[in-house]
Write a protein that holds these residues in place. Structure first.
Motif, PDB file in Angstrom:
ATOM      1  N   GLU A 242      -1.283  88.453  76.801  1.00  0.00           N
ATOM      2  CA  GLU A 242      -1.784  89.090  78.003  1.00  0.00           C
ATOM      3  C   GLU A 242      -2.110  88.014  79.028  1.00  0.00           C
ATOM      4  OE1 GLU A 242      -3.524  93.170  76.721  1.00  0.00           O
ATOM      5  OE2 GLU A 242      -4.720  91.617  75.790  1.00  0.00           O
ATOM      6  N   SER A 243      -2.492  88.435  80.220  1.00  0.00           N
ATOM      7  CA  SER A 243      -2.780  87.435  81.248  1.00  0.00           C
ATOM      8  C   SER A 243      -3.960  86.578  80.784  1.00  0.00           C
ATOM      9  CB  SER A 243      -3.080  88.095  82.590  1.00  0.00           C
ATOM     10  OG  SER A 243      -3.947  89.164  82.433  1.00  0.00           O
ATOM     11  N   GLY A 244      -3.855  85.283  81.050  1.00  0.00           N
ATOM     12  CA  GLY A 244      -4.900  84.360  80.615  1.00  0.00           C
ATOM     13  C   GLY A 244      -4.723  83.871  79.192  1.00  0.00           C
ATOM     14  N   SER A 245      -3.631  84.255  78.535  1.00  0.00           N
ATOM     15  CA  SER A 245      -3.442  83.826  77.151  1.00  0.00           C
ATOM     16  C   SER A 245      -2.906  82.394  77.089  1.00  0.00           C
ATOM     17  CB  SER A 245      -2.487  84.768  76.430  1.00  0.00           C
ATOM     18  OG  SER A 245      -1.222  84.747  77.045  1.00  0.00           O
ATOM     19  N   GLY A 246      -2.391  81.880  78.206  1.00  0.00           N
ATOM     20  CA  GLY A 246      -1.888  80.510  78.234  1.00  0.00           C
ATOM     21  C   GLY A 246      -0.388  80.428  78.035  1.00  0.00           C
ATOM     22  N   LYS A 247       0.308  81.560  78.083  1.00  0.00           N
ATOM     23  CA  LYS A 247       1.739  81.534  77.780  1.00  0.00           C
ATOM     24  C   LYS A 247       2.547  80.806  78.853  1.00  0.00           C
ATOM     25  CE  LYS A 247       2.559  86.352  79.272  1.00  0.00           C
ATOM     26  NZ  LYS A 247       1.282  86.606  79.995  1.00  0.00           N
ATOM     27  N   SER A 248       2.149  80.946  80.126  1.00  0.00           N
ATOM     28  CA  SER A 248       2.872  80.236  81.184  1.00  0.00           C
ATOM     29  C   SER A 248       2.410  78.790  81.297  1.00  0.00           C
ATOM     30  CB  SER A 248       2.660  80.927  82.529  1.00  0.00           C
ATOM     31  OG  SER A 248       3.234  82.202  82.515  1.00  0.00           O
ATOM     32  N   THR A 249       1.134  78.556  81.024  1.00  0.00           N
ATOM     33  CA  THR A 249       0.618  77.181  81.072  1.00  0.00           C
ATOM     34  C   THR A 249       1.418  76.288  80.126  1.00  0.00           C
ATOM     35  OG1 THR A 249      -1.549  78.142  81.433  1.00  0.00           O
ATOM     36  CG2 THR A 249      -1.488  75.813  80.904  1.00  0.00           C
ATOM     37  N   THR A 250       1.711  76.798  78.952  1.00  0.00           N
ATOM     38  CA  THR A 250       2.497  76.037  77.981  1.00  0.00           C
ATOM     39  C   THR A 250       3.810  75.579  78.602  1.00  0.00           C
ATOM     40  OG1 THR A 250       1.731  77.794  76.542  1.00  0.00           O
ATOM     41  CG2 THR A 250       3.099  76.125  75.542  1.00  0.00           C
ATOM     42  N   ALA A 251       4.484  76.487  79.295  1.00  0.00           N
ATOM     43  CA  ALA A 251       5.783  76.150  79.888  1.00  0.00           C
ATOM     44  C   ALA A 251       5.623  75.130  81.004  1.00  0.00           C
ATOM     45  CB  ALA A 251       6.444  77.416  80.425  1.00  0.00           C
ATOM     46  N   ARG A 252       4.600  75.308  81.815  1.00  0.00           N
ATOM     47  CA  ARG A 252       4.413  74.373  82.926  1.00  0.00           C
ATOM     48  C   ARG A 252       4.134  72.959  82.423  1.00  0.00           C
ATOM     49  NH1 ARG A 252       1.421  78.465  85.379  1.00  0.00           N
ATOM     50  NH2 ARG A 252      -0.517  77.359  85.013  1.00  0.00           N
ATOM     51  N   LEU A 253       3.377  72.860  81.327  1.00  0.00           N
ATOM     52  CA  LEU A 253       3.079  71.541  80.760  1.00  0.00           C
ATOM     53  C   LEU A 253       4.348  70.903  80.228  1.00  0.00           C
ATOM     54  CD1 LEU A 253      -0.220  72.172  78.785  1.00  0.00           C
ATOM     55  CD2 LEU A 253       0.061  71.314  81.101  1.00  0.00           C
ATOM     56  N   MET A 254       5.138  71.713  79.522  1.00  0.00           N
ATOM     57  CA  MET A 254       6.348  71.238  78.894  1.00  0.00           C
ATOM     58  C   MET A 254       7.316  70.667  79.927  1.00  0.00           C
ATOM     59  SD  MET A 254       8.235  73.743  76.395  1.00  0.00           S
ATOM     60  CE  MET A 254       9.120  74.636  77.613  1.00  0.00           C
ATOM     61  N   LEU A 255       7.395  71.318  81.087  1.00  0.00           N
ATOM     62  CA  LEU A 255       8.293  70.866  82.150  1.00  0.00           C
ATOM     63  C   LEU A 255       7.647  69.778  83.005  1.00  0.00           C
ATOM     64  CD1 LEU A 255       9.633  74.354  83.147  1.00  0.00           C
ATOM     65  CD2 LEU A 255      10.987  72.482  82.249  1.00  0.00           C
ATOM     66  N   ARG A 256       6.448  69.385  82.617  1.00  0.00           N
ATOM     67  CA  ARG A 256       5.666  68.385  83.353  1.00  0.00           C
ATOM     68  C   ARG A 256       5.437  68.793  84.799  1.00  0.00           C
ATOM     69  NH1 ARG A 256       6.938  62.279  81.641  1.00  0.00           N
ATOM     70  NH2 ARG A 256       5.757  61.938  83.536  1.00  0.00           N
ATOM     71  N   LEU A 257       5.298  70.087  85.035  1.00  0.00           N
ATOM     72  CA  LEU A 257       4.868  70.554  86.352  1.00  0.00           C
ATOM     73  C   LEU A 257       3.365  70.358  86.459  1.00  0.00           C
ATOM     74  CD1 LEU A 257       6.945  73.843  86.561  1.00  0.00           C
ATOM     75  CD2 LEU A 257       7.472  71.628  87.567  1.00  0.00           C
ATOM     76  N   GLU A 258       2.711  70.278  85.291  1.00  0.00           N
ATOM     77  CA  GLU A 258       1.296  69.928  85.224  1.00  0.00           C
ATOM     78  C   GLU A 258       1.123  68.948  84.085  1.00  0.00           C
ATOM     79  OE1 GLU A 258      -1.959  72.873  85.300  1.00  0.00           O
ATOM     80  OE2 GLU A 258      -0.376  74.277  85.838  1.00  0.00           O
ATOM     81  N   LYS A 259       0.000  68.218  84.098  1.00  0.00           N
ATOM     82  CA  LYS A 259      -0.209  67.206  83.076  1.00  0.00           C
ATOM     83  C   LYS A 259      -1.000  67.799  81.913  1.00  0.00           C
ATOM     84  CE  LYS A 259      -1.518  62.313  83.036  1.00  0.00           C
ATOM     85  NZ  LYS A 259      -1.225  62.267  81.638  1.00  0.00           N
ATOM     86  N   ALA A 260      -0.491  67.600  80.707  1.00  0.00           N
ATOM     87  CA  ALA A 260      -1.201  68.088  79.528  1.00  0.00           C
ATOM     88  C   ALA A 260      -2.408  67.195  79.246  1.00  0.00           C
ATOM     89  CB  ALA A 260      -0.267  68.082  78.328  1.00  0.00           C
ATOM     90  N   THR A 261      -3.468  67.794  78.720  1.00  0.00           N
ATOM     91  CA  THR A 261      -4.636  66.998  78.360  1.00  0.00           C
ATOM     92  C   THR A 261      -4.330  66.170  77.112  1.00  0.00           C
ATOM     93  OG1 THR A 261      -6.016  68.739  79.283  1.00  0.00           O
ATOM     94  CG2 THR A 261      -7.108  67.111  77.882  1.00  0.00           C
ATOM     95  N   SER A 262      -3.690  66.807  76.136  1.00  0.00           N
ATOM     96  CA  SER A 262      -3.212  66.048  74.982  1.00  0.00           C
ATOM     97  C   SER A 262      -2.108  66.829  74.294  1.00  0.00           C
ATOM     98  CB  SER A 262      -4.363  65.768  74.007  1.00  0.00           C
ATOM     99  OG  SER A 262      -4.752  66.974  73.397  1.00  0.00           O
ATOM    100  N   GLY A 263      -1.436  66.189  73.338  1.00  0.00           N
ATOM    101  CA  GLY A 263      -0.362  66.858  72.619  1.00  0.00           C
ATOM    102  C   GLY A 263       0.977  66.237  72.924  1.00  0.00           C
ATOM    103  N   GLN A 264       2.003  66.731  72.239  1.00  0.00           N
ATOM    104  CA  GLN A 264       3.341  66.194  72.411  1.00  0.00           C
ATOM    105  C   GLN A 264       4.332  67.326  72.627  1.00  0.00           C
ATOM    106  OE1 GLN A 264       3.564  63.992  68.638  1.00  0.00           O
ATOM    107  NE2 GLN A 264       3.973  62.169  69.872  1.00  0.00           N
ATOM    108  N   ALA A 265       5.408  67.008  73.349  1.00  0.00           N
ATOM    109  CA  ALA A 265       6.530  67.937  73.469  1.00  0.00           C
ATOM    110  C   ALA A 265       7.787  67.138  73.139  1.00  0.00           C
ATOM    111  CB  ALA A 265       6.603  68.509  74.875  1.00  0.00           C
ATOM    112  N   ILE A 266       8.308  67.302  71.948  1.00  0.00           N
ATOM    113  CA  ILE A 266       9.429  66.486  71.485  1.00  0.00           C
ATOM    114  C   ILE A 266      10.729  67.207  71.805  1.00  0.00           C
ATOM    115  CG2 ILE A 266      10.454  65.267  69.527  1.00  0.00           C
ATOM    116  CD1 ILE A 266       7.607  64.406  69.965  1.00  0.00           C
ATOM    117  N   TYR A 267      11.534  66.568  72.652  1.00  0.00           N
ATOM    118  CA  TYR A 267      12.850  67.105  72.971  1.00  0.00           C
ATOM    119  C   TYR A 267      13.891  66.063  72.593  1.00  0.00           C
ATOM    120  CZ  TYR A 267      16.862  68.575  75.755  1.00  0.00           C
ATOM    121  OH  TYR A 267      18.111  68.941  76.150  1.00  0.00           O
ATOM    122  N   LYS A 268      14.817  66.417  71.727  1.00  0.00           N
ATOM    123  CA  LYS A 268      15.841  65.488  71.250  1.00  0.00           C
ATOM    124  C   LYS A 268      15.207  64.174  70.768  1.00  0.00           C
ATOM    125  CE  LYS A 268      19.913  66.855  73.949  1.00  0.00           C
ATOM    126  NZ  LYS A 268      20.690  66.473  75.141  1.00  0.00           N
ATOM    127  N   GLY A 269      14.125  64.292  70.026  1.00  0.00           N
ATOM    128  CA  GLY A 269      13.500  63.109  69.441  1.00  0.00           C
ATOM    129  C   GLY A 269      12.612  62.305  70.377  1.00  0.00           C
TER     130      GLY A 269
END
Lengths: 544, 304
Positions: free
Chosen positions: A313-340
């Motif tokens: 639902e709204s506010g669940s963070g589903k779009s935030t995840t995508a924005r972080l992954m595309l580096r449209l926003e900066k993640a506070t912590s964590g990793q997004a591994i693409y092709k190693g």
């Protein structure tokens, strides 16, 4: 025409034809529309955007501006008297008191600069109730629509409430004077699915209690199935079919209704995807805005050639995840591994190269496509930025090819976005994403704003392109039936956390978590019989 | 709220300081006041005494130091021309300008807001067309020209009002009338545009569905929402008037701060120029705070 006797229907629209004067000449908004509604009855007007489903209700409420609108023919009888023959002043005494209306998007429909208490009171004082009595009534109404802390709520402003609460406020305001008819124009469209269920339930309860007539205008077969006794189906300004909700669903007569019923999502076969190698992996993704934790450790894997749906639902963070992954926003912590490689540690140059591989399609193509660029410019811009993909001499033929692939005419490449319909615009957005030959496309509510038939077409297109290009999709959506038809695997999110994830069959048929079950239960089925059974189950009763 | 006001006070203080620096040094570029105040054939000794008396012999930076030190004690120095404290001279003039600005803006706001709102109600109607036509003329007409024509027609031609000066209510009519025209046109246009979008909004639709009368729909539901951009323009125009309507005050011989400033610059009466700038800057700073507070009062979504 002679007045009806009081035995006739409570509200009756007859042969209504409304046209609008536009720069391109007159447009028929509705033609020869007739329907009626009685006390204690729920009538749904079902139609897609542009079908004219709201126009007759606007005529009832005197909300059509003339000019540019012209009511060419027709009568609207309320208790036997023709509203269209009454003076403006007389109609104002009926509006709000005898016939009330609530709308989609309650935030826009509540006045932002007055307290909600004032606005609800006004609905009563304007029709002659004393201020002190109206104040007391307001508190009673607020409690009634499920806002128990009424004194506090009355002193607040609309922006201080959630979407669902705002619709409750609208309902309180509309029901203040116990109207005979309540018109609800897409009352739950902008709301989350669990909130939608609550609002519909509230409307049903209030209707049962007051015996008012309830007219619901909607595009959603599920809403019709849940609440309506009878349904009027509209297409291109005309009524194509009407009857009881059950009969129209089970046995549609008109070809348009048949197509509409067939297009309803949630009826197809479930995907049975086989596991392939991972292409993108999120590890313990976190994001905070100040003290607020939007994402509290999200991990999931996208496999090669897979459609992974992120629902919530709204506010669940589903779009935030995508924005972080595309580096449209900066993640506070964590990793997004693409092709190693971890996307979060890429240099600017590497990021530039990566952007090509992961593309995004947004919810509203009207806003995401620059209105001053032609389709050709919109699509070929990608090659101007990433200059090593395609030599300029081949741009034109490639744009034509892409348009062809997304089902648009290649000769339309020099048109502007506004010259296309919503569904066509979303196809343009998809063609643009494809221009960079991506590996992954993130679809953020990409079909949410589309009509159900168009939705089906775009989903089919995405499915076909996936096979042709070997794409993987991250499909962010709130609409469960669409997800059910399209996804291979599903991630359910709530409050910045993953509640549950698994293959689509597991999530839809054997959900483990309570929240997932609640979501599924709140999601509406287009079949009135199924909804009737669920309703009965909710009330803990056996179906007869 | 408190922190908002503190922040605003600090940032305004800094701007004020920069303003003092700029004005002090720039005004010294206009030349030596000695040439203006002493007769052409004054002796070198007399000139030297005059410079010594007014501290004009010190290096600029020392003069500036003295000036700032005096400012801290709210001492703006003496008017060379009038031989009175500069602040006293300025405040006397500012009171005139302030009255003129307040009365003009009150009339302008009331007229422009109500007429603009009505014009927006029937877009393209006769009233809208007339209001738009005249407001566009008003917004684009040069006020020095209007002032002169007004004097020629109403004061000289008909003899209804005095040509210039102060003393009776009649003296106020031409300055206010001339100052009225341009802000009226501008504000009316903004009100009209803002009201058109407010009247087309969803909450106005709700009001109509509730059975609210057209009058209440315009003036209660739409107008308060439409006022937000209007407040900005009203503030902007009021600031221009507070700064002293230089041209209009000069033409009508109105003893306001605008006329005082022009006179003092021509007379190289630096203390008065500086004091006038400080007083008007302070007034504009206070008015901006008032505008911010008005915003918050009108729109509950804005909180500081």
């Amino acid at each position: 025409m002679a007045d009806r006797d009081m035995q006739g229907p409570l509200l009756q629209v007859q042969n209504l034809t409304v046209t609008f004067q536009t720069a391109r000449g007159p447009v028929h908004a509705v033609r020869n529309v007739s329907w009626h509604i009685d006390r204690g009855e729920v009538l749904a007007i079902l139609g897609e955007s542009g079908s004219g489903k709201s126009v007759s209700a606007s005529a009832v409420m005197d909300l059509i501006d003339c000019p540019p609108g012209i009511i060419e023919t027709g009568e609207i009888f309320y208790q036997g008297r023709d509203l269209l023959k009454m003076s403006r002043g007389l109609r104002r005494t009926i509006n709000g008191k005898k016939i009330a209306m609530i709308f989609q998007d309650p935030l826009a429909h509540l006045n932002p600069v007055y307290t909600v208490g004032w606005q609800i009171e006004e609905a009563m004082t304007i029709h002659g109730m004393a201020q002190s009595k109206a104040q007391a009534e307001t508190l009673r109404l607020l409690r009634k629509v499920g806002l128990p802390d009424a004194e506090v709520a009355a002193a607040k402003y609309p922006h201080e409430f959630s979407g669902g609460q705002r619709q409750r406020l609208m309902i309180a305001m509309a029901l203040a004077l116990k109207p005979d008819v309540l018109i609800a124009d897409e009352p739950t469209t902008a709301l989350d699915v669990t909130v939608q269920a609550q609002i519909l339930q509230l409307l049903q309860e209030l209707q049962a209690e007051t015996g008012m007539a309830l007219l619901i205008i909607t595009h959603d077969l599920g809403v019709v199935a849940e609440v309506a006794d009878r349904v009027v189906v509209m297409n291109k300004g005309e009524i194509v079919e009407q009857g009881t909700a059950a009969a129209v669903y089970a046995n549609p007569q008109h070809p348009y209704t048949k197509r509409l019923m067939a297009a309803a999502p949630g009826q197809g076969a479930l995907h049975e995807g086989e596991q392939s190698s991972p292409i993108l992996e999120l590890k313990d993704l976190r994001k905070s805005y100040g003290a607020f934790e939007a994402l509290k450790g999200v991990s999931y894997v996208l496999h090669e050639g897979e459609t992974l749906a992120i629902v919530g639902e709204s506010g669940s963070g589903k779009s935030t995840t995508a924005r972080l992954m595309l580096r449209l926003e900066k993640a506070t912590s964590g990793q997004a591994i693409y092709k190693g490689r971890d996307l979060f540690t890429l240099s600017d140059q590497e990021l530039f190269r990566m952007r090509r591989d992961i593309q995004m399609v947004f919810q509203d193509p009207t806003q995401s496509l620059n209105p001053r660029m032609t389709v050709y410019q919109l699509i070929s811009e990608a090659w101007a930025i990433h200059s090593d993909i395609l030599p300029k001499t081949r741009w034109k033929s490639r744009v034509a090819e892409l348009l062809d692939q997304v089902g648009l005419h290649s000769e339309h490449m020099h048109r502007y976005p506004h010259q296309f319909s919503g569904g066509q615009r979303q196809r343009i957005a998809i063609a643009r994403a494809l221009a960079l030959e991506p590996r992954v496309i993130v679809c953020d509510e990409a079909v949410s704003a589309l009509d159900v038939q168009v939705q089906g077409q775009v989903i089919a297109l995405l499915d076909r392109l996936k096979a042709e290009y070997g794409l993987s999709y991250i499909f962010i959506a709130h609409d469960l039936p669409v997800v059910r038809d399209f996804a291979d695997r599903v991630v359910v999110m709530q409050g910045g956390r993953i509640v549950e994830q698994g293959p689509v069959r597991q999530i839809f048929e054997h959900p483990r978590e309570r929240y997932t079950r609640d979501l599924l239960a709140a999601s509406l089925d287009p079949d009135p019989e199924i909804q009737a059974r669920r309703r009965a189950a909710r009330l803990g009763k056996e179906v007869a | 709220m408190q922190s908002f006001l503190t922040k605003r006070a600090i940032s305004s203080g800094v701007s004020l300081l920069l303003l003092i620096v700029a004005v002090f040094f720039l005004s010294r570029l206009t030349g030596d006041p000695t040439d203006l105040y002493l007769p052409v054939d004054a002796s070198a000794e007399a000139r030297e005494n005059f410079r010594e008396l007014h501290g004009l012999n010190d290096p600029l930076i020392v003069q500036f130091g003295h000036y700032v030190a005096d400012l801290v004690r709210l001492d703006f120095g003496e008017s060379i021309r009038r031989a009175r404290p500069a602040l006293e001279v300025v405040i006397e003039a500012f009171v005139w300008t302030f009255q003129l600005a307040v009365i003009t803006m009150a009339i302008v706001s009331a007229a422009a807001v109500s007429l603009g709102a009505l014009a927006a109600f029937h877009v393209g109607g006769a009233f809208d067309r007339i209001a738009t036509f005249f407001s566009l003329i008003g917004a684009s007409a040069p006020d020095f020209w209007i002032a002169i024509v007004a004097i020629v027609v109403f004061a000289v031609g008909f003899g209804w009002v005095p040509t210039s000066g102060t003393g009776t209510v009649w003296h106020w009519i031409l300055p206010i009338g001339v100052l009225f025209i341009r802000p009226f046109g501008l504000i009316l246009q903004v009100v009209r545009g803002s009201m058109i979008s407010a009247l087309g909004s969803a909450y106005v639709k709700t009001a109509r569905a509730k059975g609210v009368t057209p009058k209440k729909t315009i003036f209660v539901h739409a107008l308060r929402n439409a006022m937000l951009p209007v407040i900005t323009v009203i503030g902007d125009q009021a600031a221009a008037l507070l700064n002293g309507a230089v041209i209009v005050e000069t033409i009508f011989g109105f003893p306001g701060v605008g006329k005082l400033m022009i006179d003092s610059i021509l007379q190289r009466d630096f203390s008065v120029v500086l004091a006038a700038i400080m007083v008007t800057a302070l007034a504009i700073f206070l008015m901006n705070i008032l505008i911010d507070l008005a915003y918050a009062a009108l729109d509950p979504r804005i909180r500081y």
